[in-house]
Design a protein around this motif. Structure first.
Motif, PDB file in Angstrom:
ATOM      1  N   UNK A   1      50.113 -37.839  40.868  1.00  0.00           N
ATOM      2  CA  UNK A   1      50.327 -39.031  40.093  1.00  0.00           C
ATOM      3  C   UNK A   1      51.956 -39.017  39.272  1.00  0.00           C
ATOM      4  N   UNK A   2      52.025 -38.441  38.335  1.00  0.00           N
ATOM      5  CA  UNK A   2      54.054 -37.953  38.305  1.00  0.00           C
ATOM      6  C   UNK A   2      54.248 -38.625  39.126  1.00  0.00           C
TER       7      UNK A   2
ATOM      8  N   UNK B   1      58.888 -36.345  37.004  1.00  0.00           N
ATOM      9  CA  UNK B   1      59.432 -35.339  37.638  1.00  0.00           C
ATOM     10  C   UNK B   1      59.383 -34.207  36.994  1.00  0.00           C
ATOM     11  N   UNK B   2      59.301 -34.534  35.475  1.00  0.00           N
ATOM     12  CA  UNK B   2      59.700 -33.025  34.411  1.00  0.00           C
ATOM     13  C   UNK B   2      57.517 -32.887  34.779  1.00  0.00           C
ATOM     14  N   UNK B   3      56.820 -33.854  34.482  1.00  0.00           N
ATOM     15  CA  UNK B   3      55.995 -34.507  33.377  1.00  0.00           C
ATOM     16  C   UNK B   3      55.323 -33.348  35.345  1.00  0.00           C
ATOM     17  N   UNK B   4      55.643 -33.840  36.247  1.00  0.00           N
ATOM     18  CA  UNK B   4      55.019 -33.329  37.505  1.00  0.00           C
ATOM     19  C   UNK B   4      54.782 -31.736  37.726  1.00  0.00           C
ATOM     20  N   UNK B   5      56.053 -31.504  37.232  1.00  0.00           N
ATOM     21  CA  UNK B   5      55.934 -30.013  38.027  1.00  0.00           C
ATOM     22  C   UNK B   5      54.962 -29.629  36.560  1.00  0.00           C
ATOM     23  N   UNK B   6      55.089 -29.542  35.358  1.00  0.00           N
ATOM     24  CA  UNK B   6      54.583 -29.015  34.272  1.00  0.00           C
ATOM     25  C   UNK B   6      53.409 -28.801  34.718  1.00  0.00           C
TER      26      UNK B   6
ATOM     27  N   UNK C   1      57.109 -25.888  27.983  1.00  0.00           N
ATOM     28  CA  UNK C   1      59.272 -25.828  27.848  1.00  0.00           C
ATOM     29  C   UNK C   1      59.153 -26.775  28.986  1.00  0.00           C
ATOM     30  N   UNK C   2      58.450 -27.153  29.735  1.00  0.00           N
ATOM     31  CA  UNK C   2      58.553 -27.679  30.925  1.00  0.00           C
ATOM     32  C   UNK C   2      58.513 -29.505  30.324  1.00  0.00           C
ATOM     33  N   UNK C   3      57.946 -29.866  29.628  1.00  0.00           N
ATOM     34  CA  UNK C   3      57.656 -31.158  29.348  1.00  0.00           C
ATOM     35  C   UNK C   3      58.317 -31.651  27.526  1.00  0.00           C
TER      36      UNK C   3
END
Length: 85
Positions: free
Chosen positions: A17-18, A31-36, A69-71
């Motif tokens: 979804x992100x 994109x950061x949230x998707x990776x996290x 840390x990604x978030x």
């Protein structure tokens, strides 16, 4: 095991979804949230696959720390980035 699978699936759906939100808005926070969330989905799936022994082992803790840390990196990058003119 079932709940770990559900958490993994939910995290994977959140990552997708992100990713979709990023494709439509091009806002890198998504994109950061998707990776996290993808990392969290993989972490939970591997944990369930290996028998869900002890969650307090170093690899799982490091993955969870990296998840947060990604978030945090996405939020910091979003707030420090200059708005486009």
């Amino acid at each position: 095991m079932f709940l770990l699978g559900m958490i993994s699936m939910g995290s994977a759906i959140a990552a997708l979804l992100f990713l979709r939100f990023w494709r439509t808005s091009r806002d890198r926070l998504f994109l950061w949230f998707s990776a996290a969330f993808l990392l969290e989905a993989i972490n939970r799936a591997v944990f369930a696959w290996q028998g869900a022994g002890d969650e307090a082992t170093l690899p799982y803790l490091l993955a969870r720390i990296f998840f947060f840390l990604l978030i945090l990196g996405g939020v910091v990058e979003k707030n420090w980035r200059k708005p486009p003119r």
